[in-house]
Design an enzyme around this catalytic site. Structure first.
Site, PDB file in Angstrom:
ATOM      1  N   HIS A 483      13.550  -0.200   9.537  1.00 19.01           N
ATOM      2  CA  HIS A 483      13.147   0.672   8.184  1.00 19.01           C
ATOM      3  C   HIS A 483      12.443   2.154   8.550  1.00 19.01           C
ATOM      4  O   HIS A 483      12.949   3.281   8.503  1.00 19.01           O
ATOM      5  CB  HIS A 483      12.417   0.047   7.155  1.00 19.01           C
ATOM      6  CG  HIS A 483      12.164   0.769   5.901  1.00 19.01           C
ATOM      7  ND1 HIS A 483      13.031   0.548   4.857  1.00 19.01           N
ATOM      8  CD2 HIS A 483      11.312   1.908   5.463  1.00 19.01           C
ATOM      9  CE1 HIS A 483      12.267   1.394   3.708  1.00 19.01           C
ATOM     10  NE2 HIS A 483      11.674   2.184   4.480  1.00 19.01           N
ATOM     11  N   GLU A 484      11.353   2.062   9.496  1.00 21.21           N
ATOM     12  CA  GLU A 484      10.496   3.241   9.738  1.00 21.21           C
ATOM     13  C   GLU A 484      11.401   3.761  10.875  1.00 21.21           C
ATOM     14  O   GLU A 484      11.516   5.266  11.023  1.00 21.21           O
ATOM     15  CB  GLU A 484       9.307   2.737  10.243  1.00 21.21           C
ATOM     16  CG  GLU A 484       8.557   2.169   9.435  1.00 21.21           C
ATOM     17  CD  GLU A 484       8.329   2.896   7.959  1.00 21.21           C
ATOM     18  OE1 GLU A 484       8.667   3.865   8.013  1.00 21.21           O
ATOM     19  OE2 GLU A 484       8.174   2.036   6.868  1.00 21.21           O
ATOM     20  N   HIS A 487      13.822   6.285   9.028  1.00 20.79           N
ATOM     21  CA  HIS A 487      13.129   7.520   8.734  1.00 20.79           C
ATOM     22  C   HIS A 487      12.859   8.434   9.777  1.00 20.79           C
ATOM     23  O   HIS A 487      13.042   9.788   9.736  1.00 20.79           O
ATOM     24  CB  HIS A 487      11.753   7.031   8.108  1.00 20.79           C
ATOM     25  CG  HIS A 487      11.622   6.774   6.802  1.00 20.79           C
ATOM     26  ND1 HIS A 487      12.396   7.367   5.814  1.00 20.79           N
ATOM     27  CD2 HIS A 487      11.227   5.505   6.012  1.00 20.79           C
ATOM     28  CE1 HIS A 487      12.003   6.498   4.524  1.00 20.79           C
ATOM     29  NE2 HIS A 487      11.335   5.465   4.774  1.00 20.79           N
ATOM     30  N   HIS A 490      16.148  10.407  10.616  1.00 23.09           N
ATOM     31  CA  HIS A 490      16.200  11.482   9.794  1.00 23.09           C
ATOM     32  C   HIS A 490      15.471  12.668  10.050  1.00 23.09           C
ATOM     33  O   HIS A 490      15.714  13.881   9.931  1.00 23.09           O
ATOM     34  CB  HIS A 490      15.673  10.789   8.277  1.00 23.09           C
ATOM     35  CG  HIS A 490      16.405  11.777   7.163  1.00 23.09           C
ATOM     36  ND1 HIS A 490      16.046  11.283   6.053  1.00 23.09           N
ATOM     37  CD2 HIS A 490      17.310  12.644   7.012  1.00 23.09           C
ATOM     38  CE1 HIS A 490      16.738  12.115   4.979  1.00 23.09           C
ATOM     39  NE2 HIS A 490      17.409  12.945   5.683  1.00 23.09           N
TER      40      HIS A 490
END
Length: 699
Positions: A483-484, A487, A490
């Site tokens: 999940h992290e 990020h 991105h």
């Protein structure tokens, strides 16, 4: 004394580090205040130049100052650079002195921000450009609109009396948000469950016992210590047969900041709700949620409730069945007291695990030996290499803020330098709970074409190594890492001209798409096969275990969904208030999320006082974003499932359409460019087994 006399504030000189990374090894506490005050002075100097410029306001001399894009950005961006380091450290590596400095500087920094946003001469120039500008590129147009509207939303159109009130509101809100976070961190770290009798460990697997023994050593105690940090709390609640101890731990976790002490957050939460409501109404909005929704994909409060209610309608029947199964197992257990007919919250994790073992014969401990952190890192980084061609190289010459932190250089598929990535995996004193991605430097393109690359940081609280074993993760922790890491992609793929539009600078209900998208890989056999090897034997994870993971993927998925929905309802209940909020927090909380709650509610616990996301973390009136983005991520991953989960052409399209674009265009435009149409909830319902597969949007 001699060393102190010759100390040079590292923020005020060229860093002289690889990729101009933060020189953590040279920063002292005093450097922060000095550099922040100098940063304020420099920005004030720049504002004076701006408002006294006799030239007609233009995009170039007002929105992007020429002296900034010609190499002066580093000079004038001092305050932003120092704040990014200081406030990141306040979450990842704080202490009492840092906390005290934050209390001192917070009102000063808020006043400075208000001095700029409420300066009528600044707004006059920007308004002129907004109304009389040359033809702009789409990205320039987005920057201009954001700049103008940002000042309007910060009070530029208010009269002097209203501006004075706004200053009071924002300064108080800033201080209270900080106090909320500091109180929560102190309460969380203050509690330990100290165990001295081996019988108290009944049910706990070896990895949990070893971790507890390590924690006891760290606290200078004999025996074992359980803390409220996730890697300690979660497994204890799942495995411990000691119901009284589970109750003690649960109550400690769920009564954070409601006790009669200095860390009580009840009044702070109530005041924050009122401050934000009054701020929104001062700016012409009925509620704070209405204020927030202007820059959200949901567009309005009605659409948020439509999403949350549709999820309740779709998932609640299944969730009730899931809970009843757990309850029946508990009531039929040999160890259950027949006089007790209620399943308590501290029972749910334990009996849910027992039920999962019954149905699927799958225990998280079976997976841990195959999820050694070093191999997981190789797997996650390798996934990025396989999808996007990027590679990672550890560089120990890059300074770090704690020995736990590992710094990497990231290179693009053509071999060019892409980013710096810091990873900080384990809990410790001075580090708040949870997991997050942040940046020490964003990405932008200089006027001469130089592409300044980002410095991204991933901070987590994953299981620690022990004297006997390396760090062995639970599958849920692998999902957190993914999940992290989503990020971080991105941020690392950012390729925008302006820093304020790059990377994760997107609308809040779009920012979770790249992160939640990556979680999908955690249960994919072809991905697990790339890194899940036994830490002792090197044997690959057996097909039988992968099959169990796949079959159990949707175990209690409806209950988990409603938990997130309940948080969204609570958030919206606070921030759709139209009048002064005077209700007691605890009963208000219970009523606000009641429709999504399926188990017994207790009147002596509270979520609000530890709900950092909506009180101090930027998700006020935005927690629904996780479910909104889950609709997007399921829809997007369905494309990869159809075209191949490692399909590089699909991945490149995802990178080009979404990951590299930041906030340069409307998020729905970006999503439709990748997907070929708007998302539907169908893929999410099918992934969760709530709805049978059917034809997907765009297919």
């Amino acid at each position: 004394m001699e060393e102190q006399a010759t100390h040079i504030n590292p923020f005020l000189v060229d860093y002289g580090t690889p990729h101009n990374t933060v020189p953590f090894d040279r920063i002292t506490l005093a450097d922060y205040e000095e550099a922040m005050m100098e940063g304020i002075r420099r920005e004030d100097e720049q504002i004076e130049k701006l408002i006294n410029d006799p030239a007609e306001p233009t995009f170039e001399n007002t929105i992007i100052r020429e002296d900034e894009v010609e190499g002066r950005k580093h000079y004038y961006d001092l305050l932003g650079r120092v704040e990014s380091v200081f406030f990141n450290m306040l979450s990842a590596e704080t202490n009492d002195e840092m906390d005290a400095l934050a209390q001192k500087m917070s009102p000063i920094l808020t006043k400075h921000a208000n001095d700029i946003s409420l300066n009528p001469k600044v707004f006059e120039r920007i308004k002129y450009v907004y109304e009389h500008h040359r033809e702009l590129t789409p990205e320039e147009d987005m920057l201009l609109n954001n700049t103008y509207d940002g000042l309007v939303r910060s009070g530029a159109l208010l009269n002097d009396e209203q501006k004075a009130r706004l200053r009071t509101l924002t300064e108080e809100a800033s201080m209270l948000s900080l106090q909320f976070s500091q109180n929560l961190l102190k309460e969380n770290k203050a509690f330990i469950l100290h165990l001295t009798d081996e019988q108290q460990l009944d049910g706990l697997p070896d990895t949990v016992r070893e971790t507890a023994a390590e924690a006891a050593k760290e606290h200078g105690k004999e025996g074992w210590v359980i803390t409220l940090d996730a890697p300690s709390y979660g497994p204890f609640m799942m495995y411990s047969t000691q119901r009284d101890l589970r109750r003690q731990l649960y109550m400690a976790r769920n009564t954070l900041c409601i006790k009669a002490n200095e860390e009580n957050n009840l009044a702070i939460c109530q005041r924050l709700v009122n401050l934000r409501r009054e701020l929104a109404q001062l700016l012409g909005y009925e509620t704070y949620a209405d204020y927030v929704m202007k820059y959200r994909m949901a567009t309005n409060v009605k659409n948020v409730y439509q999403l949350l209610n549709s999820l309740i309608d779709a998932y609640k029947p299944t969730a009730l069945k899931e809970l009843e199964e757990v309850k029946q197992l508990a009531l039929s257990s040999d160890s259950w007291d027949p006089a007790d007919t209620e399943l308590q919250p501290w029972d749910t994790a334990y009996y849910s695990h027992q039920l999962k073992m019954q149905k699927y014969d799958l225990d998280p401990e079976m997976l841990r030996p195959y999820l050694e952190l070093g191999n997981v890192i190789k797997g996650v980084f390798g996934l990025a290499t396989r999808l996007y061609g990027i590679t990672f190289k550890e560089n120990q010459d890059i300074p770090v803020y704690h020995p736990d932190v590992k710094p990497y250089e990231v290179y693009d598929k053509d071999g060019s330098y892409l980013a710096v990535l810091y990873v900080d995996f384990h809990p410790r004193k001075g580090k708040r709970d949870g997991a997050w991605m942040t940046e020490f430097q964003g990405q932008w393109i200089e006027k001469d074409g130089t592409n300044v690359r980002p410095h991204v940081s991933l901070v987590m609280n994953l299981s620690k190594p022990t004297d006997e074993k390396p760090a062995l993760l639970r599958l849920g922790e692998v999902e957190t890492f993914l999940h992290e890491f989503g990020h971080s992609l991105h941020g690392m793929f950012a390729n925008s001209r302006f820093e304020s539009l790059s990377g994760t600078n997107v609308w809040w209900d779009f920012v979770e798409l790249p992160s939640q998208f990556m979680e999908n890989f955690a249960v994919e056999k072809d991905f697990l096969r790339t890194f899940a090897f036994h830490y002792e034997t090197g044997e690959p994870i057996p097909d039988e275990l992968i099959e169990k993971i796949s079959r159990s993927r949707n175990f209690n998925v409806a209950s988990a969904c409603l938990r997130q929905v309940s948080f969204g309802l609570l958030d919206m209940a606070y921030y759709t208030q139209t009048g002064e909020f005077t209700e007691d927090i605890i009963p208000f909380e219970k009523k606000a999320w009641e429709r999504a709650i399926i188990g017994k509610q207790r009147n002596d616990t509270c979520m609000t006082t530890q709900f950092s996301h909506i009180m101090s973390g930027g998700y006020a009136a935005g927690y629904y974003s996780y479910k909104w983005a889950e609709v997007l991520d399921a829809d997007a991953f369905s494309v990869f499932k159809r075209e191949g989960i490692f399909n590089q052409e699909t991945a490149q399209r995802f990178r080009d359409s979404i990951l590299s674009k930041g906030g340069t265009e409307h998020p729905m435009v970006l999503y439709k460019r990748f997907r070929g149409g708007e998302p539907t909830i169908d893929a999410l319902l099918e992934r969760n087994g709530i709805q049978t597969p059917g034809k997907q949007n765009g297919e």
